[in-house]
Write a protein that holds these residues in place. Structure first.
Motif, PDB file in Angstrom:
ATOM      1  N   UNK A 160      11.859 -20.370  12.292  1.00  0.00           N
ATOM      2  CA  UNK A 160      11.424 -19.040  11.843  1.00  0.00           C
ATOM      3  C   UNK A 160      10.067 -19.131  11.144  1.00  0.00           C
ATOM      4  N   UNK A 161       9.152 -18.275  11.544  1.00  0.00           N
ATOM      5  CA  UNK A 161       7.840 -18.222  10.902  1.00  0.00           C
ATOM      6  C   UNK A 161       7.607 -16.813  10.373  1.00  0.00           C
ATOM      7  N   UNK A 162       6.887 -16.729   9.273  1.00  0.00           N
ATOM      8  CA  UNK A 162       6.526 -15.427   8.719  1.00  0.00           C
ATOM      9  C   UNK A 162       5.038 -15.415   8.429  1.00  0.00           C
ATOM     10  N   UNK A 163       4.433 -14.270   8.640  1.00  0.00           N
ATOM     11  CA  UNK A 163       3.009 -14.074   8.425  1.00  0.00           C
ATOM     12  C   UNK A 163       2.839 -13.026   7.333  1.00  0.00           C
ATOM     13  N   UNK A 164       2.138 -13.389   6.278  1.00  0.00           N
ATOM     14  CA  UNK A 164       1.881 -12.468   5.177  1.00  0.00           C
ATOM     15  C   UNK A 164       0.375 -12.244   5.054  1.00  0.00           C
ATOM     16  N   UNK A 165      -0.173 -11.253   5.795  1.00  0.00           N
ATOM     17  CA  UNK A 165      -1.603 -10.974   5.653  1.00  0.00           C
ATOM     18  C   UNK A 165      -1.901 -10.312   4.316  1.00  0.00           C
ATOM     19  N   UNK A 166      -3.093 -10.503   3.840  1.00  0.00           N
ATOM     20  CA  UNK A 166      -3.516  -9.871   2.595  1.00  0.00           C
ATOM     21  C   UNK A 166      -5.008  -9.612   2.618  1.00  0.00           C
ATOM     22  N   UNK A 167      -5.436  -8.601   1.901  1.00  0.00           N
ATOM     23  CA  UNK A 167      -6.853  -8.285   1.823  1.00  0.00           C
ATOM     24  C   UNK A 167      -7.089  -7.321   0.670  1.00  0.00           C
ATOM     25  N   UNK A 168      -8.354  -7.067   0.378  1.00  0.00           N
ATOM     26  CA  UNK A 168      -8.744  -6.074  -0.607  1.00  0.00           C
ATOM     27  C   UNK A 168      -9.199  -4.806   0.108  1.00  0.00           C
ATOM     28  N   UNK A 169      -8.805  -3.669  -0.422  1.00  0.00           N
ATOM     29  CA  UNK A 169      -9.336  -2.399   0.049  1.00  0.00           C
ATOM     30  C   UNK A 169     -10.350  -1.901  -0.963  1.00  0.00           C
ATOM     31  N   UNK A 170     -11.539  -1.578  -0.484  1.00  0.00           N
ATOM     32  CA  UNK A 170     -12.623  -1.156  -1.368  1.00  0.00           C
ATOM     33  C   UNK A 170     -12.366   0.263  -1.878  1.00  0.00           C
ATOM     34  N   UNK A 171     -12.600   0.452  -3.163  1.00  0.00           N
ATOM     35  CA  UNK A 171     -12.471   1.758  -3.809  1.00  0.00           C
ATOM     36  C   UNK A 171     -13.843   2.142  -4.360  1.00  0.00           C
ATOM     37  N   UNK A 172     -14.379   3.258  -3.894  1.00  0.00           N
ATOM     38  CA  UNK A 172     -15.693   3.708  -4.334  1.00  0.00           C
ATOM     39  C   UNK A 172     -15.573   4.449  -5.659  1.00  0.00           C
ATOM     40  N   UNK A 173     -16.305   4.002  -6.663  1.00  0.00           N
ATOM     41  CA  UNK A 173     -16.265   4.614  -7.987  1.00  0.00           C
ATOM     42  C   UNK A 173     -17.597   5.304  -8.283  1.00  0.00           C
ATOM     43  N   UNK A 174     -17.537   6.595  -8.532  1.00  0.00           N
ATOM     44  CA  UNK A 174     -18.720   7.397  -8.843  1.00  0.00           C
ATOM     45  C   UNK A 174     -18.664   7.793 -10.312  1.00  0.00           C
ATOM     46  N   UNK A 175     -19.805   7.745 -10.991  1.00  0.00           N
ATOM     47  CA  UNK A 175     -19.896   8.143 -12.389  1.00  0.00           C
ATOM     48  C   UNK A 175     -20.327   9.611 -12.453  1.00  0.00           C
ATOM     49  N   UNK A 176     -19.565  10.407 -13.176  1.00  0.00           N
ATOM     50  CA  UNK A 176     -19.830  11.837 -13.290  1.00  0.00           C
ATOM     51  C   UNK A 176     -20.113  12.197 -14.742  1.00  0.00           C
ATOM     52  N   UNK A 177     -20.989  13.171 -14.915  1.00  0.00           N
ATOM     53  CA  UNK A 177     -21.315  13.654 -16.259  1.00  0.00           C
ATOM     54  C   UNK A 177     -21.307  15.171 -16.240  1.00  0.00           C
ATOM     55  N   UNK A 178     -21.149  15.769 -17.426  1.00  0.00           N
ATOM     56  CA  UNK A 178     -21.287  17.219 -17.542  1.00  0.00           C
ATOM     57  C   UNK A 178     -22.747  17.589 -17.289  1.00  0.00           C
ATOM     58  N   UNK A 179     -23.016  18.691 -16.640  1.00  0.00           N
ATOM     59  CA  UNK A 179     -24.393  19.001 -16.232  1.00  0.00           C
ATOM     60  C   UNK A 179     -25.377  19.158 -17.368  1.00  0.00           C
TER      61      UNK A 179
END
Length: 460
Positions: free
Chosen positions: A66-85
């Motif tokens: 029996x063999x098992x495959x456990x793939x893994x990776x990072x998913x990119x999360x875009x972070x935007x900086x917001x300010x009051x106008x």
């Protein structure tokens, strides 16, 4: 699995953030350089990044193994900086304010920049027997939904000053596995990870934008039950040709875990040796395995307050790195200075030497130890002070010490019976490391390169 997991985590976050650990640094503007598997549409339109990763390795066993495959990776999360106008803008009681994206925002002692964070992903792939994988590949699709979250930023008085908006895209992919028998009781396992995320405007995307749809630091952990993996780096001679015929694209399989065990493999986007380990002296991940922990630690401690403020605000990982570094004690810092392992002696050396063969160190160890040395008509001993005068054969490091006052740590003789004087430099703040015989703060000079001192002359 804890030792295995520590190696996997180091591979997963290799290059995540590089010194000087700030988003404003040019060094950190090109991200996600290891193990990227991009959407097929983007890869075919641009032709510069792969949309698949393939691993092939050999396993001993039978149809019921029996063999098992456990793939893994990072998913990119875009972070935007917001300010009051504008200053004094009223925050509505219902709904969101009219945010304005900004390149930087200061909130009290914290400084925030736009950034790409990441979340860990591990698609669930069911295990299979080799008999089930013979012939046609077995495909296991996976998907992760996109989304967006808003984190408000308030000052110490509780006033809303801005926000961080984190956005992640939809991801779709597939993991294919198949097996083929290549010898009696030996099978070749092939694992192929594909990024099948659909993109409507793939040709117009920049690489930075395409990273939001990529599988970053993609890797696979392979387990076997009722069998054993065969090293791809050091295979038995009878299987060398079969190993050479394996096709690996974007990853390289190595044995992981305790030395000698063969039930777990890591297919890494970074080429490693079998049974890699995290150094015991390392206090934690610095995201840059090509650098030396001590150098990075000292450089972090030498940052200005503004630089540390920006580093701490990058994300939780860099904030924790800064806090951990500043909390290191003297004993932990000394451990970072270096370690020497498997040099000589013990059962390991005896095992590689034929019976009755003398140790290569025997002649040196049997030689008389020098207690003193006569230089310029004066007898000098361990603990005496000397002034350094490097000769023309010296390198740049020796020349930099010219004229310095040093203390003799030992007087040693090499294989060719030449005498060397080991010293620590008196003005070196790390001379304690030299007295402990650790590298970097202990220097060697010939008897003709030192001037004996005494009394007031010994003052640096």
């Amino acid at each position: 699995m804890s030792a295995v997991q520590s190696v996997i985590q180091a591979v997963l976050y290799e290059g995540y953030m590089l010194y000087p650990y700030r988003p404003s640094s040019v060094k950190n503007r090109q991200r996600w350089t290891f193990g990227g598997v991009f959407p097929r549409a983007y890869a075919e339109a641009r032709g510069s990044d792969p949309w698949t990763m393939q691993v092939e390795c050999l396993v001993r066993g039978g149809p019921q193994t029996c063999v098992s495959v456990q793939p893994g990776f990072l998913q990119v999360v875009d972070r935007v900086v917001l300010a009051l106008p504008a200053a004094g803008t009223q925050v509505p009681l219902m709904g969101e304010p009219a945010w304005q994206a900004v390149p930087m925002l200061d909130v009290d002692e914290r400084r925030f920049h736009p950034w790409q964070e990441a979340v860990e992903r591990q698609p669930a792939i069911p295990p299979a027997r080799l008999a089930e994988l013979l012939g046609e590949p077995r495909a296991s699709p996976f998907a992760f939904d996109g989304g967006s979250e808003l984190e408000g930023l308030t000052d110490r008085d509780g006033h809303l000053r801005g926000a961080l908006r984190r956005t992640r895209a939809d991801l779709q992919g597939s993991v294919e596995a198949c097996a083929a028998q290549v010898a009696d009781g030996v099978y070749r396992l092939t694992v192929r990870i594909a990024n099948l995320t659909p993109l409507a405007d793939a040709a117009s995307l920049t690489r930075d934008a395409a990273s939001l749809h990529a599988l970053v630091s993609c890797h696979s952990v392979l387990h076997v039950s009722g069998g054993a993996w065969i090293s791809s780096m050091d295979p038995p001679p009878e299987l060398a040709a079969e190993i050479a015929a394996c096709r690996n694209a974007g990853a390289w399989p190595v044995l992981v875990g305790d030395e000698g065990q063969q039930h777990t493999m890591l297919a890494s986007p970074i080429i490693l040796y079998d049974y890699p380990q995290i150094a015991l002296e390392s206090a934690g991940d610095l995201f840059d395995a090509t650098e030396i922990d001590e150098i990075l630690t000292l450089r972090i401690l030498a940052m200005t307050d503004d630089e540390k403020r920006e580093m701490a605000a990058t994300d939780e990982r860099t904030r924790a790195l800064l806090a951990r570094t500043e909390a290191l004690g003297a004993q932990q810092m000394q451990k970072l200075h270096g370690a020497m392992r498997h040099i000589r002696g013990g059962q390991g050396e005896e095992a590689i030497r034929a019976p009755d063969t003398p140790s290569p160190w025997a002649g040196l160890d049997a030689g008389p130890h020098l207690a003193c040395l006569r230089v310029d008509g004066r007898e000098i001993r361990v603990g005496d002070h000397v002034r350094l005068h490097p000769r023309s054969r010296a390198d740049i490091f020796d020349i930099a010490l010219s004229g310095q006052v040093a203390t003799i740590e030992s007087i040693e003789r090499d294989f060719e019976d030449r005498v060397h004087v080991a010293v620590t430099v008196d003005c070196d703040p790390g001379k304690d490391f030299g007295l402990a015989r650790m590298p970097g703060h202990r220097f060697f000079f010939g008897p003709d390169e030192i001037e004996p001192l005494g009394g007031q002359e010994a003052q640096p």
